[in-house]
Design a protein around this motif. Structure first.
Motif, PDB file in Angstrom:
ATOM      1  N   VAL A  17       0.839  -1.198   0.000  1.00  0.00           N
ATOM      2  CA  VAL A  17       0.000   0.000   0.000  1.00  0.00           C
ATOM      3  C   VAL A  17       0.873   1.247   0.000  1.00  0.00           C
ATOM      4  O   VAL A  17       2.075   1.204   0.265  1.00  0.00           O
ATOM      5  N   ASP A  18       0.252   2.378  -0.303  1.00  0.00           N
ATOM      6  CA  ASP A  18       0.974   3.655  -0.382  1.00  0.00           C
ATOM      7  C   ASP A  18       1.693   3.959   0.940  1.00  0.00           C
ATOM      8  O   ASP A  18       1.162   3.672   2.022  1.00  0.00           O
ATOM      9  N   PRO A  19       2.917   4.517   0.888  1.00  0.00           N
ATOM     10  CA  PRO A  19       3.672   4.825   2.115  1.00  0.00           C
ATOM     11  C   PRO A  19       2.890   5.656   3.130  1.00  0.00           C
ATOM     12  O   PRO A  19       3.033   5.455   4.345  1.00  0.00           O
ATOM     13  N   GLU A  20       2.079   6.564   2.668  1.00  0.00           N
ATOM     14  CA  GLU A  20       1.282   7.374   3.598  1.00  0.00           C
ATOM     15  C   GLU A  20       0.276   6.518   4.351  1.00  0.00           C
ATOM     16  O   GLU A  20      -0.004   6.767   5.527  1.00  0.00           O
ATOM     17  N   ILE A  21      -0.269   5.517   3.661  1.00  0.00           N
ATOM     18  CA  ILE A  21      -1.212   4.599   4.314  1.00  0.00           C
ATOM     19  C   ILE A  21      -0.463   3.729   5.327  1.00  0.00           C
ATOM     20  O   ILE A  21      -0.962   3.474   6.435  1.00  0.00           O
ATOM     21  N   ARG A  22       0.748   3.286   4.971  1.00  0.00           N
ATOM     22  CA  ARG A  22       1.532   2.470   5.905  1.00  0.00           C
ATOM     23  C   ARG A  22       1.893   3.247   7.164  1.00  0.00           C
ATOM     24  O   ARG A  22       2.132   2.665   8.221  1.00  0.00           O
ATOM     25  N   ALA A  23       1.960   4.566   7.064  1.00  0.00           N
ATOM     26  CA  ALA A  23       2.319   5.402   8.216  1.00  0.00           C
ATOM     27  C   ALA A  23       1.137   5.627   9.152  1.00  0.00           C
ATOM     28  O   ALA A  23       1.289   6.261  10.206  1.00  0.00           O
TER      29      ALA A  23
END
Length: 407
Positions: A118-124
């Protein structure tokens, strides 16, 4: 009469050959992708956008998602069908979906390891991370460092999968409560605890209540590693160097060789014995052995897939590669590009496994003769004598002027 087409064309695997007759025919396409999902890549643009065809391909092989149309790579039904077969196929989903929090949470609810893509922002997002490790504790490997140091996130991970402890921050691997939660799920998770806790008698007894202390006798260690090879690290160091102990542990879990002595990892006979059990043991072989041509020839003759673990130079060696693919056709995947474009090598691989053609060069994969006639020129079927005679009459009538035209 001349013989009919080869029997192979009538077999189930011959369904994929139909694609070459007409890549735009849907009935051929459906038969082909039912056999090899990745045959989707050879279909017409319209059929790669046909949901029925794509779903059938994905039911067979999740990797086929990469060849679906852009529209279908935005289709949740198609994506989740691919995800069910192969979680890594999620990387081919449309970027806007991988940046959509709601979609990502739904994907993670089906397979926690989807979190990796998933998108890095979602992983954060902490809640997304918690959802991922709750579904599959091993997703802890992919969470940002701050979450690997978060006691709540790590506890949730190890309660799902004890082995997730290996991805926790060093300070949390020294946290007695977290370690006990992990070993309650899997005893062997204890090897990822801090050195201090590995020597803690209280932790040991809670993790292994039936044992009163570290193994001291070879007989006891042999009994234990036959059940679970990864426990080897907990044995008395004096016993780990014993070839018999290491062999039995490595048969159960190839990672046990991480604790083997350099001498053992350089012992050709020892490693070749293990290759018969699990080819992955070669990941622990010394660099010298993995560059040794004679060792490579012996290893790939046992299991062609061993080719994966040898140097690039050996993957470019035609004799080594031929030996490998003659044993395991799909070992073609590990051959150097020029050998995956070599007709002799590819045909040798196909003789072992027809599926091997999927790993050949694009030119050979698109060569109709390779699919239909094993690389040979299509046969010429001579008509019966009576048909030849009739054909001669028709030709003569067409080329000789009539009496009327002469006059």
């Amino acid at each position: 009469m001349a013989p009919g087409p080869p029997k192979a064309l009538k077999s189930l695997h011959a369904a994929i050959d139909l694609v070459w007759k007409d890549p735009a025919r849907k009935d051929y396409a459906l038969k082909a992708v039912a056999v090899h999902g990745r045959a989707l890549q050879f279909l017409s643009v319209d059929l790669r956008a046909d949901k029925e065809v794509v779903l059938k391909a994905l039911k067979n092989d999740g990797w086929a998602l990469q060849w679906a149309s852009e529209e279908l790579r935005r289709d949740k039904e198609a994506i989740f069908k691919a995800l069910k077969k192969e979680v890594r196929s999620l990387q081919f989903a449309a970027e806007e979906l991988l940046a959509d929090r709601e979609f990502c949470l739904e994907a993670i609810s089906k397979n926690g390891l989807a979190y990796e893509f998933v998108d890095p922002e979602i992983r954060a997002d902490r809640e997304v991370a918690r959802a991922a490790v709750g579904q599959d504790g091993l997703a802890l490997e992919f969470v940002p460092e701050q979450f690997q140091s978060d006691p709540d996130v790590v506890l949730r991970a190890v309660q799902n999968c004890g082995m997730a402890l290996r991805f926790a921050s060093p300070d949390l691997r020294g946290n007695k409560g977290l370690v006990l939660a992990a070993v309650k799920q899997e005893t062997s998770a204890l090897k990822f605890a801090s050195q201090e806790l590995q020597q803690d008698r209280d932790v040991w007894l809670q993790a292994c209540p039936s044992r009163l202390g570290h193994w001291q006798s070879q007989e006891e260690v042999l009994q234990e590693v036959e059940k679970e090879g990864s426990l080897l690290q907990l044995a008395n160091p004096r016993l780990i160097s014993k070839p018999e102990v290491m062999f039995k542990a490595s048969v159960k879990d190839h990672r046990s060789l991480e604790h083997a002595s350099p001498e053992l990892c350089a012992d050709v006979d020892f490693l070749l014995r293990l290759v018969k059990q699990d080819v992955r043991v070669l990941t622990h072989a010394t660099d010298e052995l993995r560059a040794d041509r004679e060792v490579a020839l012996k290893a790939v003759d046992i299991n062609g897939s061993a080719l994966e673990f040898f140097t690039q130079e050996l993957c470019e060696d035609k004799e080594v590669v031929l030996t490998a693919v003659r044993r395991t056709g799909t070992a073609l995947a590990f051959a150097a590009p020029e050998l995956r474009a070599d007709r002799e090598v590819v045909l040798a691989a196909m003789a072992r496994s027809r599926t091997a053609l999927l790993f050949a060069s694009e030119e050979l994969r698109r060569d109709k003769a390779m699919w239909l006639y094993n690389g040979e020129e299509p046969p010429v079927f001579d008509p019966p004598p009576e048909e030849e005679a009739a054909a001669d009459v028709e030709v003569a009538a067409a080329v000789e002027p009539s009496e009327a035209s002469r006059s």
